[in-house]
Design a protein around this motif. Structure first.
Motif, PDB file in Angstrom:
ATOM      1  N   UNK A  19     -32.606 -61.049  24.357  1.00 51.82           N
ATOM      2  CA  UNK A  19     -31.675 -60.025  24.847  1.00 51.82           C
ATOM      3  C   UNK A  19     -32.349 -59.126  25.873  1.00 51.82           C
ATOM      4  N   UNK A  20     -33.569 -58.744  25.609  1.00 52.82           N
ATOM      5  CA  UNK A  20     -34.264 -57.853  26.532  1.00 52.82           C
ATOM      6  C   UNK A  20     -34.594 -58.551  27.846  1.00 52.82           C
ATOM      7  N   UNK A  21     -34.857 -59.860  27.769  1.00 55.76           N
ATOM      8  CA  UNK A  21     -35.052 -60.617  29.011  1.00 55.76           C
ATOM      9  C   UNK A  21     -33.771 -60.598  29.844  1.00 55.76           C
ATOM     10  N   UNK A  22     -32.650 -60.922  29.221  1.00 57.30           N
ATOM     11  CA  UNK A  22     -31.378 -60.928  29.962  1.00 57.30           C
ATOM     12  C   UNK A  22     -31.062 -59.541  30.510  1.00 57.30           C
ATOM     13  N   UNK A  23     -31.419 -58.512  29.733  1.00 55.99           N
ATOM     14  CA  UNK A  23     -31.127 -57.149  30.176  1.00 55.99           C
ATOM     15  C   UNK A  23     -31.920 -56.802  31.431  1.00 55.99           C
ATOM     16  N   UNK A  24     -33.150 -57.252  31.502  1.00 57.14           N
ATOM     17  CA  UNK A  24     -33.996 -56.942  32.659  1.00 57.14           C
ATOM     18  C   UNK A  24     -33.576 -57.694  33.919  1.00 57.14           C
ATOM     19  N   UNK A  25     -32.896 -58.829  33.727  1.00 61.16           N
ATOM     20  CA  UNK A  25     -32.536 -59.665  34.878  1.00 61.16           C
ATOM     21  C   UNK A  25     -31.031 -59.951  34.879  1.00 61.16           C
ATOM     22  N   UNK A  26     -30.211 -58.911  35.020  1.00 59.98           N
ATOM     23  CA  UNK A  26     -28.755 -59.079  34.966  1.00 59.98           C
ATOM     24  C   UNK A  26     -28.216 -59.725  36.239  1.00 59.98           C
ATOM     25  N   UNK A  27     -27.070 -60.381  36.098  1.00 53.67           N
ATOM     26  CA  UNK A  27     -26.414 -61.004  37.246  1.00 53.67           C
ATOM     27  C   UNK A  27     -24.916 -60.731  37.169  1.00 53.67           C
ATOM     28  N   UNK A  28     -24.309 -60.512  38.327  1.00 51.36           N
ATOM     29  CA  UNK A  28     -22.890 -60.195  38.393  1.00 51.36           C
ATOM     30  C   UNK A  28     -22.021 -61.413  38.099  1.00 51.36           C
ATOM     31  N   UNK A  29     -20.743 -61.154  37.881  1.00 55.16           N
ATOM     32  CA  UNK A  29     -19.776 -62.203  37.567  1.00 55.16           C
ATOM     33  C   UNK A  29     -19.778 -63.299  38.626  1.00 55.16           C
ATOM     34  N   UNK A  30     -19.884 -64.534  38.164  1.00 54.71           N
ATOM     35  CA  UNK A  30     -19.891 -65.674  39.066  1.00 54.71           C
ATOM     36  C   UNK A  30     -21.230 -65.960  39.693  1.00 54.71           C
ATOM     37  N   UNK A  31     -22.229 -65.100  39.423  1.00 52.76           N
ATOM     38  CA  UNK A  31     -23.551 -65.258  40.037  1.00 52.76           C
ATOM     39  C   UNK A  31     -24.651 -65.475  38.996  1.00 52.76           C
ATOM     40  N   UNK A  32     -24.283 -65.842  37.792  1.00 49.29           N
ATOM     41  CA  UNK A  32     -25.251 -65.906  36.688  1.00 49.29           C
ATOM     42  C   UNK A  32     -26.046 -67.228  36.694  1.00 49.29           C
ATOM     43  N   UNK A  33     -26.549 -67.626  37.843  1.00 46.90           N
ATOM     44  CA  UNK A  33     -27.220 -68.914  37.963  1.00 46.90           C
ATOM     45  C   UNK A  33     -28.592 -68.905  37.283  1.00 46.90           C
ATOM     46  N   UNK A  91     -37.231 -51.750  28.931  1.00 43.68           N
ATOM     47  CA  UNK A  91     -36.760 -53.007  29.506  1.00 43.68           C
ATOM     48  C   UNK A  91     -35.523 -52.751  30.382  1.00 43.68           C
ATOM     49  N   UNK A  92     -35.622 -51.776  31.247  1.00 40.06           N
ATOM     50  CA  UNK A  92     -34.535 -51.418  32.156  1.00 40.06           C
ATOM     51  C   UNK A  92     -34.226 -52.570  33.108  1.00 40.06           C
ATOM     52  N   UNK A  93     -33.024 -52.562  33.658  1.00 41.65           N
ATOM     53  CA  UNK A  93     -32.644 -53.546  34.664  1.00 41.65           C
ATOM     54  C   UNK A  93     -33.594 -53.481  35.853  1.00 41.65           C
ATOM     55  N   UNK A  94     -34.024 -54.649  36.298  1.00 44.50           N
ATOM     56  CA  UNK A  94     -34.888 -54.731  37.482  1.00 44.50           C
ATOM     57  C   UNK A  94     -34.091 -55.029  38.742  1.00 44.50           C
ATOM     58  N   UNK A  95     -32.769 -55.164  38.604  1.00 42.91           N
ATOM     59  CA  UNK A  95     -31.910 -55.509  39.742  1.00 42.91           C
ATOM     60  C   UNK A  95     -31.143 -54.260  40.166  1.00 42.91           C
ATOM     61  N   UNK A  96     -31.396 -53.713  41.337  1.00 38.51           N
ATOM     62  CA  UNK A  96     -30.718 -52.484  41.765  1.00 38.51           C
ATOM     63  C   UNK A  96     -29.192 -52.632  41.764  1.00 38.51           C
ATOM     64  N   UNK A  97     -28.525 -51.681  41.115  1.00 38.64           N
ATOM     65  CA  UNK A  97     -27.069 -51.662  41.120  1.00 38.64           C
ATOM     66  C   UNK A  97     -26.404 -52.678  40.226  1.00 38.64           C
ATOM     67  N   UNK A  98     -27.169 -53.356  39.361  1.00 38.10           N
ATOM     68  CA  UNK A  98     -26.600 -54.327  38.416  1.00 38.10           C
ATOM     69  C   UNK A  98     -27.158 -54.011  37.029  1.00 38.10           C
ATOM     70  N   UNK A  99     -26.269 -54.033  36.013  1.00 38.47           N
ATOM     71  CA  UNK A  99     -26.656 -53.508  34.696  1.00 38.47           C
ATOM     72  C   UNK A  99     -25.778 -54.148  33.621  1.00 38.47           C
ATOM     73  N   UNK A 100     -26.408 -54.571  32.532  1.00 33.67           N
ATOM     74  CA  UNK A 100     -25.660 -55.074  31.380  1.00 33.67           C
ATOM     75  C   UNK A 100     -25.104 -53.885  30.606  1.00 33.67           C
ATOM     76  N   UNK A 101     -24.002 -53.333  31.101  1.00 36.47           N
ATOM     77  CA  UNK A 101     -23.412 -52.133  30.523  1.00 36.47           C
ATOM     78  C   UNK A 101     -22.298 -52.396  29.546  1.00 36.47           C
ATOM     79  N   UNK A 102     -22.167 -53.654  29.077  1.00 39.07           N
ATOM     80  CA  UNK A 102     -21.087 -53.952  28.126  1.00 39.07           C
ATOM     81  C   UNK A 102     -21.579 -54.746  26.923  1.00 39.07           C
TER      82      UNK A 102
END
Length: 385
Positions: A19-33, A91-102
Motif C-alpha cells: 500500500x505504501x509503495x502504491x501511495x508513493x507512486x500514484x497514477x491518474x485514471x487511465x494512466x496506471x501503467x 511515504x508521501x506521494x512523489x508525483x506532483x499534483x497526484x495523490x491517493x486521496x480515496x
C-alpha cells in the motif's frame, strides 16, 4: 461452516508495504501503467494466470479452483486523484499534483494480498477466482464499463468488492441492501439569446434572466415529477455569462449534475431536464442547447449477495461488527458490474485518529489497521460463495 484462514502479521505487514509503495507512486485514471505492471509481475510471481485480451492498464488474474464449479470475481480500483497531498507521513506521494486521496492504494494492496494468500493455500480454494485490478474508477470513461464491454464477467457467477470507508468506524463492516449508491450524470446547457444594452432590455433576449427560470424549473423535477419515495438530486455547479455591468450577453452557459437511486429516476430526470431546457428557452424566444453526459448507473446491492455477505461478516468477525448503512448519493462505477451479475459492494470501516479526514481531502489517510479485516473478508467471500 466457514473455512479457517490465517491472515497473519507477515501478510498484514506485506500488504501495508505494498500500500505504501502504491501511495508513493500514484497514477491518474487511465494512466496506471506502472501500477498495472507492478500488479501483473506480482501475480505472475504467485503463479496466478494473467487473462489477456483486456485493455491496459487493467490487469485480470485467474486462479483455477480445486472444484471449479463457480467463478467468483474480486475487484480493486487502482487510480489516484489530481490533488496535492498535505501532511507529514514518511511515504508521501512523489508525483506532483497526484495523490491517493480515496484509498485505492489500499484496495489494490488488499486484493494483491488476497491473491498472495490464495496462491499459497490453493488446496483451500474450491471456486475459480478472477482478480480484477481496474483502471479509471475516478474519471470517465469508466474502467468498469470498459471491462464489462470486453467480457470480464462472461464466466463469472458473482462479484464482490470492498471500499475502505472513512465515515464508518474502525472495526465495523457494513453496506446498504438494494439501492446503495446513486447514479452520476452531468449536463451542459447553452442558452442562446440576443445581447444588447443593459438600459434597453426590450431589444434583447436575456439569457441570464432565462437561466434563473431554468434553475428554478429543474428543482420542480425532484419535487413534482419524481416519485416522493425515490431519491434524486439536481445540482448546478456552474453558471457563466457576461463580463460587463451594462451589457446583456448573448449567451449563458450552465453545468450541473444529476443523481438518482434508481434507473427509472435517472431516466426521468434526463428526459425532463432536456424537455424543460428546450421549452423554457423557446418560450422566451431563445434557443436552448442541452448536452447530457452519461456517467455511472445506480449501484444496486443484490439482496441474496448481501444476505450471504452479512453471514460471512458475522461468522468471521462477530455479530456486532456488521453495520447496516443508509444509501448514499455518492457514485461508484462498480455499479456497472452489479448491473450485469449478482454481487455486493461492502464498506470496511477505518474511521479513527489515524483516518480523521474524509475521502478526497488533501490530508486523507488510511488507517492500515483496517486492512487485515478487509483481506480476510475478501478471502472468505470468495472461498465460501
Amino acid at each position: 461452516m466457514l473455512q479457517t484462514i490465517n491472515v497473519d502479521s507477515a501478510l498484514k505487514d506485506w500488504a501495508i508495504e505494498q500500500r505504501r509503495h502504491f501511495h508513493q507512486y500514484p497514477e491518474l485514471s487511465g494512466q496506471e501503467f506502472n501500477t498495472g505492471s507492478y500488479v501483473r509481475k506480482a501475480l505472475e510471481e504467485f503463479g496466478i494466470s494473467i487473462v489477456e485480451g483486456f485493455s491496459e492498464p487493467n490487469v485480470i488474474g485467474y486462479l483455477q479452483g480445486t472444484e471449479g464449479k463457480k467463478t467468483i470475481a474480486l475487484r480493486a480500483d487502482m487510480d489516484a486523484l489530481p490533488m496535492v497531498e498535505e501532511g507529514e507521513k514518511p511515504f508521501m506521494s512523489t508525483v506532483p499534483g497526484v495523490f491517493h486521496g480515496c484509498g485505492h492504494d489500499g484496495h489494490t494492496a488488499i486484493l494483491l494480498a488476497v491473491a498472495k494468500w490464495m496462491s499459497s493455500n490453493r488446496h483451500k480454494v474450491k471456486n475459480n477466482i478472477k482478480f480484477i485490478f481496474q483502471s479509471s474508477e475516478e474519471a470517465s470513461p469508466s474502467g468498469a464499463q470498459q471491462l464489462v464491454k470486453e467480457g470480464v464477467l462472461e464466466d463469472v457467477d458473482a462479484i464482490y468488492g470492498i471500499h475502505l470507508m472513512q465515515n464508518l468506524p474502525l472495526g465495523k463492516i457494513g453496506f446498504a441492501t438494494g439501492p446503495a449508491m446513486a447514479s452520476s450524470d452531468d449536463f451542459n446547457i447553452t442558452i442562446e439569446g440576443i445581447g444588447g444594452h443593459g438600459g434597453q432590455p426590450q431589444a434583447t433576449v436575456d439569457p441570464i434572466y432565462i437561466s434563473t427560470h431554468l434553475i428554478q424549473a429543474f428543482q420542480s423535477i425532484v419535487s413534482r415529477s419524481l416519485h416522493p419515495l425515490q431519491a434524486g438530486v439536481i445540482s448546478f455547479g456552474g453558471v457563466q455569462a457576461g463580463n460587463s455591468y451594462n451589457v446583456i450577453p448573448s449567451e449563458a452557459k450552465l453545468q450541473g449534475t444529476i443523481r438518482a437511486m434508481t434507473f427509472e429516476a435517472a431516466e426521468l430526470m434526463k428526459e425532463r431536464t432536456a424537455q424543460l431546457t428546450e421549452s423554457i428557452c423557446a418560450s422566451f424566444g431563445a434557443k436552448g442547447h442541452y448536452e447530457y453526459i452519461e456517467g455511472t448507473p445506480p449501484l444496486f446491492n443484490h439482496p441474496e449477495a448481501c444476505e450471504y455477505a452479512k453471514e460471512v461478516i458475522e461468522n468471521t468477525f462477530g455479530a456486532d461488527v456488521f453495520e447496516p448503512m443508509d444509501p448514499s448519493l455518492g457514485a461508484e462505477d462498480y455499479s456497472y458490474y452489479l448491473k450485469e451479475i449478482t454481487g455486493a459492494f461492502i464498506n470496511v470501516g477505518m474511521q479513527s485518529e489515524k483516518s480523521q479526514y474524509p475521502h478526497h481531502h488533501p490530508k486523507f489517510d488510511i488507517d492500515e489497521d483496517a486492512m487485515p479485516a478487509a483481506i480476510e473478508l475478501m478471502i472468505q467471500l470468495a472461498l465460501n460463495a
